[in-house]
Design a protein around this motif. Sequence first.
Motif, PDB file in Angstrom:
ATOM      1  N   PRO A  64      35.188 -16.835  23.701  1.00 49.91           N
ATOM      2  CA  PRO A  64      35.260 -15.484  23.124  1.00 49.91           C
ATOM      3  C   PRO A  64      35.484 -14.406  24.185  1.00 49.91           C
ATOM      4  O   PRO A  64      36.132 -13.386  23.913  1.00 49.91           O
ATOM      5  CB  PRO A  64      33.891 -15.303  22.453  1.00 49.91           C
ATOM      6  N   GLU A  65      34.948 -14.624  25.411  1.00 51.11           N
ATOM      7  CA  GLU A  65      35.104 -13.618  26.472  1.00 51.11           C
ATOM      8  C   GLU A  65      36.564 -13.410  26.851  1.00 51.11           C
ATOM      9  O   GLU A  65      36.963 -12.313  27.232  1.00 51.11           O
ATOM     10  CB  GLU A  65      34.312 -14.038  27.719  1.00 51.11           C
ATOM     11  N   VAL A  66      37.379 -14.488  26.771  1.00 49.01           N
ATOM     12  CA  VAL A  66      38.804 -14.362  27.100  1.00 49.01           C
ATOM     13  C   VAL A  66      39.577 -13.841  25.901  1.00 49.01           C
ATOM     14  O   VAL A  66      40.483 -13.002  26.036  1.00 49.01           O
ATOM     15  CB  VAL A  66      39.368 -15.722  27.562  1.00 49.01           C
ATOM     16  N   ILE A  67      39.230 -14.313  24.700  1.00 51.41           N
ATOM     17  CA  ILE A  67      39.910 -13.820  23.491  1.00 51.41           C
ATOM     18  C   ILE A  67      39.746 -12.301  23.397  1.00 51.41           C
ATOM     19  O   ILE A  67      40.664 -11.588  22.978  1.00 51.41           O
ATOM     20  CB  ILE A  67      39.328 -14.513  22.241  1.00 51.41           C
ATOM     21  N   ALA A  68      38.591 -11.794  23.854  1.00 58.33           N
ATOM     22  CA  ALA A  68      38.286 -10.363  23.731  1.00 58.33           C
ATOM     23  C   ALA A  68      39.243  -9.483  24.520  1.00 58.33           C
ATOM     24  O   ALA A  68      39.450  -8.317  24.165  1.00 58.33           O
ATOM     25  CB  ALA A  68      36.845 -10.100  24.167  1.00 58.33           C
ATOM     26  N   ILE A  69      39.847  -9.974  25.600  1.00 60.00           N
ATOM     27  CA  ILE A  69      40.719  -9.130  26.424  1.00 60.00           C
ATOM     28  C   ILE A  69      42.179  -9.250  26.024  1.00 60.00           C
ATOM     29  O   ILE A  69      43.059  -8.644  26.643  1.00 60.00           O
ATOM     30  CB  ILE A  69      40.586  -9.475  27.928  1.00 60.00           C
ATOM     31  N   ALA A  70      42.479 -10.020  24.987  1.00 56.51           N
ATOM     32  CA  ALA A  70      43.869 -10.262  24.600  1.00 56.51           C
ATOM     33  C   ALA A  70      44.509  -9.012  23.997  1.00 56.51           C
ATOM     34  O   ALA A  70      43.855  -8.233  23.281  1.00 56.51           O
ATOM     35  CB  ALA A  70      43.940 -11.419  23.604  1.00 56.51           C
ATOM     36  N   ASP A  71      45.789  -8.814  24.288  1.00 55.13           N
ATOM     37  CA  ASP A  71      46.574  -7.773  23.606  1.00 55.13           C
ATOM     38  C   ASP A  71      47.060  -8.290  22.257  1.00 55.13           C
ATOM     39  O   ASP A  71      47.288  -7.517  21.328  1.00 55.13           O
ATOM     40  CB  ASP A  71      47.787  -7.386  24.456  1.00 55.13           C
ATOM     41  N   HIS A  72      47.244  -9.622  22.182  1.00 57.54           N
ATOM     42  CA  HIS A  72      47.807 -10.237  20.978  1.00 57.54           C
ATOM     43  C   HIS A  72      47.165 -11.604  20.824  1.00 57.54           C
ATOM     44  O   HIS A  72      46.950 -12.310  21.812  1.00 57.54           O
ATOM     45  CB  HIS A  72      49.330 -10.375  21.149  1.00 57.54           C
ATOM     46  N   VAL A  73      46.811 -11.987  19.603  1.00 53.46           N
ATOM     47  CA  VAL A  73      46.165 -13.278  19.349  1.00 53.46           C
ATOM     48  C   VAL A  73      46.988 -14.060  18.334  1.00 53.46           C
ATOM     49  O   VAL A  73      47.443 -13.498  17.330  1.00 53.46           O
ATOM     50  CB  VAL A  73      44.723 -13.092  18.813  1.00 53.46           C
ATOM     51  N   VAL A  74      47.189 -15.351  18.618  1.00 50.85           N
ATOM     52  CA  VAL A  74      47.838 -16.258  17.666  1.00 50.85           C
ATOM     53  C   VAL A  74      46.839 -17.374  17.378  1.00 50.85           C
ATOM     54  O   VAL A  74      46.449 -18.106  18.287  1.00 50.85           O
ATOM     55  CB  VAL A  74      49.149 -16.854  18.227  1.00 50.85           C
ATOM     56  N   ASP A  75      46.414 -17.480  16.116  1.00 55.50           N
ATOM     57  CA  ASP A  75      45.415 -18.484  15.722  1.00 55.50           C
ATOM     58  C   ASP A  75      46.102 -19.582  14.924  1.00 55.50           C
ATOM     59  O   ASP A  75      46.721 -19.318  13.887  1.00 55.50           O
ATOM     60  CB  ASP A  75      44.324 -17.815  14.887  1.00 55.50           C
ATOM     61  N   LEU A  76      46.023 -20.819  15.433  1.00 56.02           N
ATOM     62  CA  LEU A  76      46.647 -21.943  14.748  1.00 56.02           C
ATOM     63  C   LEU A  76      45.606 -22.774  14.021  1.00 56.02           C
ATOM     64  O   LEU A  76      44.436 -22.804  14.406  1.00 56.02           O
ATOM     65  CB  LEU A  76      47.423 -22.820  15.731  1.00 56.02           C
ATOM     66  N   GLY A  77      46.050 -23.490  13.003  1.00 57.38           N
ATOM     67  CA  GLY A  77      45.124 -24.307  12.225  1.00 57.38           C
ATOM     68  C   GLY A  77      45.767 -24.672  10.904  1.00 57.38           C
ATOM     69  O   GLY A  77      46.977 -24.889  10.841  1.00 57.38           O
ATOM     70  N   PHE A 111      46.829 -16.797  11.757  1.00 60.57           N
ATOM     71  CA  PHE A 111      46.679 -15.356  12.017  1.00 60.57           C
ATOM     72  C   PHE A 111      47.501 -14.977  13.235  1.00 60.57           C
ATOM     73  O   PHE A 111      47.616 -15.746  14.185  1.00 60.57           O
ATOM     74  CB  PHE A 111      45.208 -15.000  12.271  1.00 60.57           C
ATOM     75  N   GLU A 112      48.046 -13.758  13.193  1.00 59.90           N
ATOM     76  CA  GLU A 112      48.787 -13.216  14.329  1.00 59.90           C
ATOM     77  C   GLU A 112      48.523 -11.722  14.361  1.00 59.90           C
ATOM     78  O   GLU A 112      48.776 -11.017  13.375  1.00 59.90           O
ATOM     79  CB  GLU A 112      50.291 -13.496  14.142  1.00 59.90           C
ATOM     80  N   ARG A 120      38.889 -10.944  14.078  1.00 60.33           N
ATOM     81  CA  ARG A 120      37.456 -10.937  13.758  1.00 60.33           C
ATOM     82  C   ARG A 120      37.233 -10.634  12.280  1.00 60.33           C
ATOM     83  O   ARG A 120      36.323 -11.174  11.639  1.00 60.33           O
ATOM     84  CB  ARG A 120      36.765  -9.888  14.645  1.00 60.33           C
ATOM     85  N   ALA A 121      38.103  -9.803  11.714  1.00 56.24           N
ATOM     86  CA  ALA A 121      37.973  -9.445  10.296  1.00 56.24           C
ATOM     87  C   ALA A 121      38.647 -10.474   9.393  1.00 56.24           C
ATOM     88  O   ALA A 121      38.354 -10.525   8.190  1.00 56.24           O
ATOM     89  CB  ALA A 121      38.586  -8.065  10.052  1.00 56.24           C
ATOM     90  N   GLY A 122      39.548 -11.299   9.954  1.00 55.49           N
ATOM     91  CA  GLY A 122      40.303 -12.250   9.148  1.00 55.49           C
ATOM     92  C   GLY A 122      39.466 -13.450   8.739  1.00 55.49           C
ATOM     93  O   GLY A 122      38.452 -13.780   9.348  1.00 55.49           O
TER      94      GLY A 122
END
Length: 796
Positions: A437-450, A462-463, A470-472
């Motif tokens: 979570p500490e690294v995800i927190a500094i991201a400008d953009h997140v791509v969540d696979l699953g 999610f993208e 966090r809200a998704g």
Amino acid sequence: MSKATRTGTQSPAPHAADSHDLIRVHGARENNLKDVSIEIPKRRLTVFTGVSGSGKSSLVFDTIAAESQRLINETYSAFVQGFMPTPSRPEVDVLDGLTTAISVDQQRMGGDPRSTVGTATDANAMLRILFSRLGEPHIGPPSAYSFNTASVRASGAITVERGARKAVKATYSRTGGMCTGCEGRGTVSDIDLTQLYDDSKSLAEGAFTIPGWKSDSFFTVRVYAESGLLDPHKPIREFTKKEMRDFLHHEPTKVKVEGVNLTYEGLIPKIQKSFLSKDKEAMQPHIRAFVERAVTFTTCPDCDGTRLSEGARSSKINKVSIADACAMEIRDLAGWVRDLDEPSVTPLLTALQHTLDSFVEIGLGYLSLDRPSGTLSGGEAQRVKMIRHLGSSLTDVTYVFDEPTTGLHPHDIQRMNDLLLRLRDKGNTVLVVEHKPEVIAIADHVVDLGPGAGTAGGTVCFEGTVEGLRAGDTVTGRHLDDRVTLKETVRTPTGRLPIRGATTHNLQGVDVDIPLGVLAVVTGVAGSGKSSLVHGSISADAGVVSVDQGAIRGSRRSNPATYTGLLDPIRKAFAKANDVKPALFSANSEGACPTCNGAGVIYTDLAMMAGVATTCEDCEGKRYQPSVLEYHLGGRDISEVLAMSVTEAGEFFGDGEAATPAAHRILTRLADVGLGYLSLGQPLTTLSGGERQRLKLATHMAEKGGVYVLDEPTAGLHLADVEQLLGLLDRLVDSGKSVIVVEHHQAVMAHADWIIDLGPGAGHDGGRIVFEGTPADLVAARSTLTGEHLAAYVGT
């Protein structure tokens, strides 16, 4: 210096070149990806998340980075490409906006015994030049200080064909720094012959005590007894010197045994080729135990483990030899180099200083240059690879990282985050596969696979921004703020494992009692001595099962069924049901399709162009002969069984016509470690790092031991999987086992019954016990770095 002035106040329209600010991926189908289409912003930090096996590495490494590398290779001439690896084009419809990609993955650095931190980073090369210029006494060129270079001397006559042919006398010599005793390895191996045979018996009486060497084995035992070189009826202790030499050290030679041509070879080289050249982790437990009993490695007495010749050790700068310099902690070596004032080698000192300072900056100042690279953890290896990129002047490069925080204490993660942001701020695109979570927190953009793993994953869930994640309603989003609470009550130890005067590596005479019958966690900053304490001080006897971070070796023919030994009971069950030989059901043996040799695909090498892999038309990728597929067990053929998932196979072999208890036990262990989605025949080369670690854990769970030692079992695990791992650890302890875990993850610390914290720092600043007690006591005291971060984690 003159400077041009700008004219005009109105800003011009955006240049066409500035519009290419996205990396576009359309229709990615590599491995388990299902037509993934995304747009990744350039010159930003993008983090890819998702459960282990969801397709993150397939998208980032196997698609984006792989295609970038392939396109760069194509810019070279056909002649040059002929000397380069030739990766095939990834399964993707469109890849647009790519830039040069630099991959920094977690592949363990070469395990060659002569590979060290210094040789892997070129620091050794610069040190050798430095000593060849300033060392006293002067012993020769840089090669004279290299433990990878042997001294060579030769003389003779050569014929020069220039006009009239003429014979010329010539001499050649090269001074190397290799120790002749250990050949630059630093250690010498010794095989305990008493573990190989009983010298009171003859070969005919079954003298060999080597696992798998049965008295009627045609290719091992009988080749010795019937070679004609030895008397098979004479006890080995009565062999003459010549017979003993032939028995132990004879060169490979052809002999005829019962009309069959076989190769006779001395016992020691035979053992070295048969056992010592293989990965110990891939061996069956009884064979691994034999190797550990029979082979001992000791420090070379000639060079005292420095790997260097006496001449190289005698040459010094300010009373420091190159062996002394390589043995220093890198932060101390950086200070020594900084104090050297030699104008004649200033450029060299500047370059060496920058490299050493990069080690310190990245948190590896506690290493030494003579540390074997094969002993580095996955996280340490990745950070060593990062060093060459820290001072790079390149911009608009795509940097690809695979879980760069692996093996890092929470205290060190902030430093890694700063480095990732620095690379981004120089104008680079940074792609990071990460769970923390500490690294995800500094991201400008997140791509969540699953949403799941294996066939249940491979889609983009999610993208967007971290707040959106966090809200998704995705698995990652729901678990991003998960916190494991401290236990209200902890287990009571059933005994103690005493360690006294531990001095391995940087340990400073540590005395500690590790409680048994509970979940004990050993923690501390990277380099504080955790692995040295656990792996170096706990005896690896029959009662200890150790699962380290060593890589799983396996070709594309290896899969979970072969690695775990699951295929053996399956083949026997098929053979028994159909009254045929088990070997028929092995794609690496008699049952293999003759066209593709059991690979399922046919590889066509196209020289400097990418090779092509096409599905075998004869077996349609099933790897077996058609006649083998006519045999069934429970209504399924062997190829259909290997295509099953672990969960499906567990039900299949659990009851009914196909009930096979031996196979069901192995499948249950695989499901217990969270690998229920894996297919039995999936090549090991396609597994993620977290999947390989858990596959190894499942294999070791079969061993009968009272103490389990696990080295960072959360490596590569998604936040949602950590809870399942904690449940597995609890089940092990509740079944009467003692579990000792080397770990940085705060969830595991919070769930522990007992914590041993090492520190306070790394290298010579660590190696001491700074806390022993329950997690609640550690949080209450906040007397160590670990205590502070754990308190912040549990929110107290």
